[in-house]
Design an enzyme around this catalytic site. Structure first.
Site, mmCIF file in Angstrom:
data_model
loop_
_atom_site.group_PDB
_atom_site.id
_atom_site.type_symbol
_atom_site.label_atom_id
_atom_site.label_comp_id
_atom_site.label_asym_id
_atom_site.label_seq_id
_atom_site.Cartn_x
_atom_site.Cartn_y
_atom_site.Cartn_z
ATOM 1 N N GLY A 128 0.851 -1.224 -0.057
ATOM 2 C CA GLY A 128 -0.023 -0.063 -0.136
ATOM 3 C C GLY A 128 0.906 1.359 -0.089
ATOM 4 N N ASN A 147 -5.533 -6.933 -2.123
ATOM 5 C CA ASN A 147 -4.569 -5.586 -2.261
ATOM 6 C C ASN A 147 -4.960 -4.579 -3.048
ATOM 7 O OD1 ASN A 147 -1.939 -8.437 -2.591
ATOM 8 N ND2 ASN A 147 -2.865 -7.784 -0.935
ATOM 9 N N ARG A 182 -5.772 -0.505 -2.560
ATOM 10 C CA ARG A 182 -4.606 0.275 -2.131
ATOM 11 C C ARG A 182 -3.480 0.290 -2.657
ATOM 12 N NH1 ARG A 182 -5.105 -3.994 0.758
ATOM 13 N NH2 ARG A 182 -3.288 -4.765 1.854
ATOM 14 N N ASP A 211 5.041 -3.366 6.664
ATOM 15 C CA ASP A 211 3.860 -3.342 7.473
ATOM 16 C C ASP A 211 4.124 -4.272 8.844
ATOM 17 O OD1 ASP A 211 3.761 -5.810 6.636
ATOM 18 O OD2 ASP A 211 1.569 -5.403 5.935
ATOM 19 N N SER A 212 5.402 -4.292 9.246
ATOM 20 C CA SER A 212 5.447 -5.061 10.477
ATOM 21 C C SER A 212 6.785 -4.414 11.201
ATOM 22 C CB SER A 212 5.902 -6.674 10.269
ATOM 23 O OG SER A 212 7.089 -6.843 9.625
ATOM 24 N N THR A 265 10.499 -6.027 10.259
ATOM 25 C CA THR A 265 10.798 -5.401 9.285
ATOM 26 C C THR A 265 11.454 -4.058 9.384
ATOM 27 O OG1 THR A 265 9.748 -6.948 7.785
ATOM 28 C CG2 THR A 265 10.765 -4.993 6.837
ATOM 29 N N CYS A 301 -3.430 -4.036 9.439
ATOM 30 C CA CYS A 301 -4.370 -3.277 8.657
ATOM 31 C C CYS A 301 -5.575 -4.339 8.325
ATOM 32 C CB CYS A 301 -3.850 -3.106 7.303
ATOM 33 S SG CYS A 301 -2.584 -1.645 7.435
ATOM 34 N N CYS A 327 -9.002 -15.012 17.053
ATOM 35 C CA CYS A 327 -8.914 -13.927 16.275
ATOM 36 C C CYS A 327 -7.868 -13.664 15.343
ATOM 37 C CB CYS A 327 -9.193 -12.577 17.423
ATOM 38 S SG CYS A 327 -7.892 -12.525 18.233
#
Length: 358
Positions: free
Chosen positions: A41, A70, A73, A130-131, A134, A191, A328
């Site tokens: 994104g 995906n 975005r 996004d982590s 990383t 996200c 979850c």
């Protein structure tokens, strides 16, 4: 320094007309080599803007393939690209934007083994990952190699970005001066759980690219250590300066691993497959579309948003004996569920890390 091809002069003519911007600045872009972490994104709008502006060489690293979820975005991809490596598709799109660009498409993960080598060969790295694992790996590698880093994050309607620039020959501001320790993977929802507005990722990606252009061409006033914060609704931007922590030593070596230790969930999943555990999924319907238990494992679906009283749970679990595996996305909501409803008489078992850890 390579001179601009005639075709590139024509292509960027409107940019060359900018005040304080000319052939010299365009040549700096054309001769620049940037590394983009992640073709998602943030990475997609970053690469689109940089290729369009005239950056001559882009290396992009991502081990993922295009998924239909995906596309809302990740603006370089279309429905016909589903299943293809993201970096392969991105390289094709960037070539369409700038015929003279060089794109090094690396269909792999950035790791402690390859990070420093990758960053050592570029002028600037842009982190669109996004982590936390990383982001801290890239940040540490940037400080070890002295590579300027444009860092960004986005969630829901909010995003932040900054230029960090610190290394062995210049003690500047790095990510660890702001956030010294890497949080756990479940510190904030991802996200998939919390949602993200595609237009917000495009906005933050474009701002990352603007920072990169300003830094590479030395126009504007892109200052390391200035964090820009953006909210979509109501539309608001704020910025604040941070300083290097004089008590923090420079990062001089990478850790062996940046991944959080994960609990072995194999036995729990096996128990759901053989029927000795009943599984209860408390995620929202849109989350189920993205990922679920392995094929063959069935589960009851009871979204948290639909639970108004104890009776809702008792009705859903009526007639069920034995242990119940509650899960979850990341294990946080399921853990809270067990704390809140253990008094109902059922023996609940949490799935550590949720389905995201499988």
């Amino acid at each position: 320094m390579a001179q601009l091809p005639t075709s590139e002069l024509h292509r960027t003519a409107r940019q060359l007309a900018l005040p304080g911007y000319g052939i010299e600045q365009q040549e700096r872009l054309f001769n620049a080599h940037v590394l983009v972490i992640g073709a998602g994104g943030l990475g997609c709008p970053v690469m689109q803007s940089l290729a369009s502006a005239g950056v001559g060489t882009i290396t992009v690293i991502d081990d993922d393939t295009v998924d239909i979820s995906n596309i809302h975005r990740q603006i370089l991809f279309g429905a016909s690209d589903v299943g293809r490596p993201k970096v392969e598709v991105a390289a094709e799109r960037l070539k369409e934007l700038q015929s003279d660009i060089t794109v090094n498409a690396l269909h792999e993960r950035i790791t402690p083994e390859n990070a420093c080598e990758l960053l050592n060969s570029v002028d600037l790295v842009l982190d669109g990952s996004d982590s936390f694992s990383t982001k801290y790996l890239v940040s540490d590698a940037a400080e070890i190699t002295g590579t300027p880093l444009i860092w960004a994050t986005v969630l829901r309607f909010h995003g932040e970005l900054a230029l960090f620039n610190s290394g062995p020959d210049h003690r500047g501001v790095g990510l660890r001066d702001v956030f010294p320790e890497q949080p756990s993977a479940d510190f904030v929802p991802d996200c998939a759980t919390a949602g993200v507005l595609g237009a917000t990722t495009a906005t933050i990606g474009a701002l990352m690219a603007t920072h990169a252009i300003g830094f590479l061409t030395e126009i504007g006033d892109v200052q390391p250590g200035t964090i820009l914060s953006y909210d979509a609704f109501p539309a608001t931007t704020r910025s604040f300066r941070v300083s290097a922590d004089p008590a923090r030593p420079l990062v001089t070596r990478l850790r062996a691993s940046y991944e959080a230790a994960r609990t072995d969930t194999t036995s729990l999943i096996d128990a759901t497959l053989n029927g000795s555990l009943t599984s209860l999924d408390i995620r929202e319907p849109h989350e189920v579309l993205l990922k679920d238990l392995p094929e063959g494992a069935t589960s009851l679906k009871l979204p948290l948003s639909q639970i108004t009283s104890d009776s809702d749970i008792l009705e859903a679990l009526s007639g069920i004996d034995g242990d119940i595996l509650v899960y979850c996305a990341s294990g946080i909501r399921s853990s809270d569920f067990i704390d809140n409803y253990s008094h109902l008489g059922h023996k609940f078992v949490n799935l550590p890390g949720g389905v995201n850890a499988l």
